[in-house]
Structure formats: structure tokens, C-alpha cells
Design a protein around this motif. Sequence first.
Motif, PDB file in Angstrom:
ATOM      1  N   ASP A  18       2.986   6.463 -21.374  1.00 46.46           N
ATOM      2  CA  ASP A  18       4.141   7.070 -20.726  1.00 46.46           C
ATOM      3  C   ASP A  18       4.766   6.076 -19.763  1.00 46.46           C
ATOM      4  OD1 ASP A  18       3.885   9.677 -21.871  1.00 46.46           O
ATOM      5  OD2 ASP A  18       2.186  10.040 -20.530  1.00 46.46           O
ATOM      6  N   PRO A  19       6.084   6.111 -19.603  1.00 45.69           N
ATOM      7  CA  PRO A  19       6.711   5.256 -18.596  1.00 45.69           C
ATOM      8  C   PRO A  19       6.184   5.593 -17.200  1.00 45.69           C
ATOM      9  CG  PRO A  19       8.357   6.248 -20.059  1.00 45.69           C
ATOM     10  CD  PRO A  19       7.061   6.936 -20.332  1.00 45.69           C
ATOM     11  N   ALA A  20       6.240   4.631 -16.309  1.00 45.38           N
ATOM     12  CA  ALA A  20       5.820   4.863 -14.924  1.00 45.38           C
ATOM     13  C   ALA A  20       6.645   5.993 -14.317  1.00 45.38           C
ATOM     14  CB  ALA A  20       5.987   3.588 -14.106  1.00 45.38           C
ATOM     15  N   ARG A  21       5.961   6.885 -13.605  1.00 42.42           N
ATOM     16  CA  ARG A  21       6.614   8.057 -13.021  1.00 42.42           C
ATOM     17  C   ARG A  21       6.909   7.816 -11.535  1.00 42.42           C
ATOM     18  NH1 ARG A  21       2.618   9.170 -16.353  1.00 42.42           N
ATOM     19  NH2 ARG A  21       1.125   9.082 -14.643  1.00 42.42           N
ATOM     20  N   GLY A  22       7.655   6.779 -11.263  1.00 37.42           N
ATOM     21  CA  GLY A  22       7.984   6.472  -9.883  1.00 37.42           C
ATOM     22  C   GLY A  22       8.416   5.034  -9.741  1.00 37.42           C
ATOM     23  N   VAL A  23       8.685   4.644  -8.503  1.00 35.60           N
ATOM     24  CA  VAL A  23       9.166   3.299  -8.203  1.00 35.60           C
ATOM     25  C   VAL A  23       8.110   2.576  -7.384  1.00 35.60           C
ATOM     26  CG1 VAL A  23      10.956   1.947  -7.069  1.00 35.60           C
ATOM     27  CG2 VAL A  23      11.554   4.086  -8.231  1.00 35.60           C
ATOM     28  N   ILE A  67      -8.483  13.002  -8.801  1.00 33.31           N
ATOM     29  CA  ILE A  67      -7.333  13.435  -8.000  1.00 33.31           C
ATOM     30  C   ILE A  67      -6.219  13.896  -8.940  1.00 33.31           C
ATOM     31  CG2 ILE A  67      -7.910  11.890  -6.090  1.00 33.31           C
ATOM     32  CD1 ILE A  67      -5.762   9.978  -7.054  1.00 33.31           C
ATOM     33  N   GLY A  68      -5.219  14.561  -8.369  1.00 35.00           N
ATOM     34  CA  GLY A  68      -4.101  15.056  -9.159  1.00 35.00           C
ATOM     35  C   GLY A  68      -3.155  13.951  -9.587  1.00 35.00           C
ATOM     36  N   ASP A  69      -2.310  14.269 -10.559  1.00 37.57           N
ATOM     37  CA  ASP A  69      -1.382  13.283 -11.097  1.00 37.57           C
ATOM     38  C   ASP A  69      -0.418  12.766 -10.038  1.00 37.57           C
ATOM     39  OD1 ASP A  69      -2.534  13.530 -13.579  1.00 37.57           O
ATOM     40  OD2 ASP A  69      -1.007  14.898 -14.372  1.00 37.57           O
ATOM     41  N   ASP A  70       0.073  13.643  -9.182  1.00 39.86           N
ATOM     42  CA  ASP A  70       1.043  13.206  -8.175  1.00 39.86           C
ATOM     43  C   ASP A  70       0.414  12.207  -7.208  1.00 39.86           C
ATOM     44  OD1 ASP A  70       2.958  14.805  -9.332  1.00 39.86           O
ATOM     45  OD2 ASP A  70       2.770  16.432  -7.878  1.00 39.86           O
ATOM     46  N   GLU A  71      -0.815  12.487  -6.764  1.00 36.51           N
ATOM     47  CA  GLU A  71      -1.478  11.566  -5.852  1.00 36.51           C
ATOM     48  C   GLU A  71      -1.770  10.237  -6.547  1.00 36.51           C
ATOM     49  OE1 GLU A  71      -5.406  11.214  -2.898  1.00 36.51           O
ATOM     50  OE2 GLU A  71      -5.081  13.032  -4.097  1.00 36.51           O
ATOM     51  N   LEU A  72      -2.199  10.308  -7.805  1.00 34.56           N
ATOM     52  CA  LEU A  72      -2.474   9.075  -8.536  1.00 34.56           C
ATOM     53  C   LEU A  72      -1.195   8.267  -8.738  1.00 34.56           C
ATOM     54  CD1 LEU A  72      -4.376   7.211 -10.015  1.00 34.56           C
ATOM     55  CD2 LEU A  72      -4.134   8.646 -12.061  1.00 34.56           C
ATOM     56  N   ASP A  73      -0.104   8.932  -9.063  1.00 31.55           N
ATOM     57  CA  ASP A  73       1.165   8.210  -9.202  1.00 31.55           C
ATOM     58  C   ASP A  73       1.534   7.490  -7.906  1.00 31.55           C
ATOM     59  OD1 ASP A  73       1.451   9.000 -11.809  1.00 31.55           O
ATOM     60  OD2 ASP A  73       2.900  10.600 -11.392  1.00 31.55           O
ATOM     61  N   GLY A  74       1.252   8.149  -6.776  1.00 28.75           N
ATOM     62  CA  GLY A  74       1.531   7.502  -5.497  1.00 28.75           C
ATOM     63  C   GLY A  74       0.706   6.244  -5.302  1.00 28.75           C
ATOM     64  N   LEU A  75      -0.539   6.262  -5.754  1.00 29.80           N
ATOM     65  CA  LEU A  75      -1.391   5.075  -5.640  1.00 29.80           C
ATOM     66  C   LEU A  75      -0.924   3.973  -6.583  1.00 29.80           C
ATOM     67  CD1 LEU A  75      -4.927   6.719  -5.341  1.00 29.80           C
ATOM     68  CD2 LEU A  75      -3.523   5.726  -3.520  1.00 29.80           C
ATOM     69  N   TRP A  76      -0.552   4.352  -7.821  1.00 31.19           N
ATOM     70  CA  TRP A  76      -0.013   3.339  -8.737  1.00 31.19           C
ATOM     71  C   TRP A  76       1.195   2.650  -8.107  1.00 31.19           C
ATOM     72  CZ3 TRP A  76      -2.622   1.433 -12.539  1.00 31.19           C
ATOM     73  CH2 TRP A  76      -3.442   2.208 -13.362  1.00 31.19           C
ATOM     74  N   ALA A  77       2.056   3.439  -7.485  1.00 30.16           N
ATOM     75  CA  ALA A  77       3.278   2.879  -6.910  1.00 30.16           C
ATOM     76  C   ALA A  77       2.981   1.941  -5.745  1.00 30.16           C
ATOM     77  CB  ALA A  77       4.206   4.012  -6.460  1.00 30.16           C
ATOM     78  N   GLN A  78       1.920   2.207  -4.990  1.00 29.25           N
ATOM     79  CA  GLN A  78       1.596   1.392  -3.816  1.00 29.25           C
ATOM     80  C   GLN A  78       0.775   0.155  -4.149  1.00 29.25           C
ATOM     81  OE1 GLN A  78      -0.126   3.773  -0.541  1.00 29.25           O
ATOM     82  NE2 GLN A  78       0.700   5.568  -1.578  1.00 29.25           N
ATOM     83  N   ALA A  79       0.137   0.141  -5.324  1.00 31.45           N
ATOM     84  CA  ALA A  79      -0.841  -0.895  -5.631  1.00 31.45           C
ATOM     85  C   ALA A  79      -0.200  -2.253  -5.871  1.00 31.45           C
ATOM     86  CB  ALA A  79      -1.656  -0.495  -6.863  1.00 31.45           C
ATOM     87  N   SER A  80      -0.956  -3.296  -5.542  1.00 31.84           N
ATOM     88  CA  SER A  80      -0.555  -4.674  -5.821  1.00 31.84           C
ATOM     89  C   SER A  80      -1.335  -5.273  -6.972  1.00 31.84           C
ATOM     90  CB  SER A  80      -0.753  -5.550  -4.577  1.00 31.84           C
ATOM     91  OG  SER A  80       0.068  -5.140  -3.514  1.00 31.84           O
ATOM     92  N   VAL A 134     -10.590   5.454  -8.142  1.00 33.80           N
ATOM     93  CA  VAL A 134     -10.257   6.804  -8.587  1.00 33.80           C
ATOM     94  C   VAL A 134     -11.014   7.096  -9.878  1.00 33.80           C
ATOM     95  CG1 VAL A 134      -8.410   8.334  -9.362  1.00 33.80           C
ATOM     96  CG2 VAL A 134      -7.973   6.649  -7.544  1.00 33.80           C
ATOM     97  N   GLY A 135     -11.656   8.257  -9.942  1.00 30.33           N
ATOM     98  CA  GLY A 135     -12.333   8.616 -11.185  1.00 30.33           C
ATOM     99  C   GLY A 135     -13.237   9.812 -11.004  1.00 30.33           C
TER     100      GLY A 135
END
Length: 367
Positions: free
Chosen positions: A158-163, A235-248, A204-205
Motif C-alpha cells: 500500500d502507498p504510505a499513509r502520510g507525509v 499498536i494500532g495502524d494510526d500510531e504505527l503510521d505516525g512512527l513510519w512518518a517520523q523514522a529516519s 514494534v511487534g
Amino acid sequence: MTGHAAFAIPGDLDTVTGGYLYEKRLLEGLREVGVDTTYVPLGDSFPDPSEEEVDATLAALQELDPSHPLILDGFVFGAMPTAALARLRAPIVGVVHHPLAHEEGLSPERREYLFTTERDNLQLAAAVLVPSPHTARILVAEYGADPASITVARPGTDPARGVSRQSAPPLILSVGIQHPRKGHDLLMRALARITDLDWHAEIVGTPWDQGFSASLPRLRDDLGLAGRVRLAGGIGDDELDGLWAQASVFALATRYEGYGLVFDEALAWGLPIVSCDTGAVPETVPREAGVLVPPGDPAAFAAALRDLLTDHERRERMTRAARAAGAALPSWLDTARVAQRVLEAVTGRSPTPRSAFIDFEVPKPQH
């Protein structure tokens, strides 16, 4: 609808693992591309079913229309006693994420049983779906499977769900169930070697192996990482998406992967990857976007992380390469269409597809 099939899957279809995600999205995708696919839920004891569970599973599968292909989840296909599987009249399409005998922590007796059972069950299959050429090669070389029966249906993405909005200090993100094979213990030993640098980490896992899960907080604390590493659990999808967006950086010190859907997710988010040169990982992670080190080597893993955290120009190059590779990944509908062609071939409604190692052609990142 252009065809019919049944898909038998044990346990909870919403279980958060790569294998369950693959099968759930494949089930949904087959329906979307026009295959009338019956979902057959089974008990959760596979791949270690009791005799009662084997009997119940066999009874449920024998009730299905024998003229329709029967797709079997990898736990069921690999562990169902061969004599029971041979009693089914429907054409069997086995799903093999990675051979069950390749799992971590098995006794020699258990490993031999799973190897023999899966080897013999492969001879009963009209077709086999695998997520990677790596798994296909194992089935041919070690299990004697007919290459003409195997098709690679690469997982979709799936495409990334955020910026992306990378945090400061850099976030090192790891995603994988709490199981020895995922190497979270190795990752923490590597992180303990780079505490002179500025970073924080999220692992996360969902807890999967009770003993291993219980050991992780103790190991983190013993290594002096309590203030820098969070064991987030499931964790939930929304929280995980937030971590993906913040990660380097995405880091997974895996001991083995038959594919590794999470690497594609990291690419979709444009993250450079540090992982291990094992299983299907080298075929999944583009060289331009990842650094792979020998499995089981925390020192080498730490060195790769140190390099990415301190060489900002290189990290930016790898970030651009990851974004380009992520944009070129197939969708889950692509995966379903590959499986659809296999089902049509099994029922004689289309010519037999090209055998062995069929895969999506993913363009390499352009610089």
C-alpha cells in the motif's frame, strides 16, 4: 465472477503477522478481481494440530465443492498429515511463505517431521504459491518440488499513509513480531554499541513467543537502553503510521525471512534499511536503499547503523533510492491477478502459466 475457489486459513485472520496479512489481502484481492472465493476458517492449533483438529479440518474441507480449487494456508499445507490431505478431491493450491522446518527453535525431531510432511504434501499440490524466488528455489532444491508447479506471487504494497516528518533526534524503527527469528535481541545489542550517538528507537511487534517476549525488557534494561528504546508491542495502524512518518532508518536484525513484507512498507515510506543478508532479504531490499550485514552479528549491525546516522549525505541518497523503489512496488491487486491466473490454469480455464520463479519486474531506482 470469473471463477470459484475456497481459501482455508487457521486462527484469526486479523492476526498481525506478515503471513496473515498476505493471506487476508490475497483473499480480498481475489474477490476484487472476480474470483468467487469462499473463506474457510479453521482452528488455531496449526502448525501443531491435534488429531481432533486434523479430523475436524478434514471434515470441513471435504464438504467443499471438489470442482473448485482449494487454497491452503502455509501452516495447514505444511503440517497437515499427508494421508489426510490425500483424501481431498479438490485441486490443492498450497501457500508456502517459508518452509516450516526452517523456523527457529525446533527440536531435531520436530524439524524432521515438518520437513517430511511438507515435502510429501508438495507432491499432492496442483500448484504452489510462494512470495519470493528464494522460497521457490528452496522448495525445488531441498524438497524436490516440481518447478512447473510453483509461481511467485510477490506481496503487494500500500502507498504510505502520510507525509514523512523525520524526528530529531533520529528515530530508528523496527517492526516485527516478538519472535527469536526477528532478531530484536540482536538489534538491541547493536544499539548498545552506538549509545555515543544521538538517536531513539521503537521496536514494534505483537508478542508471539512468550519466553522471548519476556526476555526483551530485561535485555534492554541490562544493556542500559531503557531511556532510549521503547518496546511498543502491538499498536494500532494510526500510531504505527505516525512512527513510519517520523523514522529516519528502518532496522530489522532478522535471522531469516522468506520474504519480509515490512521491507516493502519501509520502502513505501522512503526509509533506508539496515538488515541481514539472509533468506529473501537480498532479493527484497534494493542495494541502493539498504545495507545488509551477516545475520547474528551485532557488531556489524551497529557499524551499519553508525554509518547511516553519521553520514547524512549517504542517508539522503539511500532515502531517495528507497522512495523510488517504493513507488515501483506492485499492488495487492497485482498479487491477486497472479494467483487468479494460477487458479484458472488449475481448473483448465487458461494455459498453464510460466513455471518457477515468476515475479514482478520492479524497476531499479534511477539516479
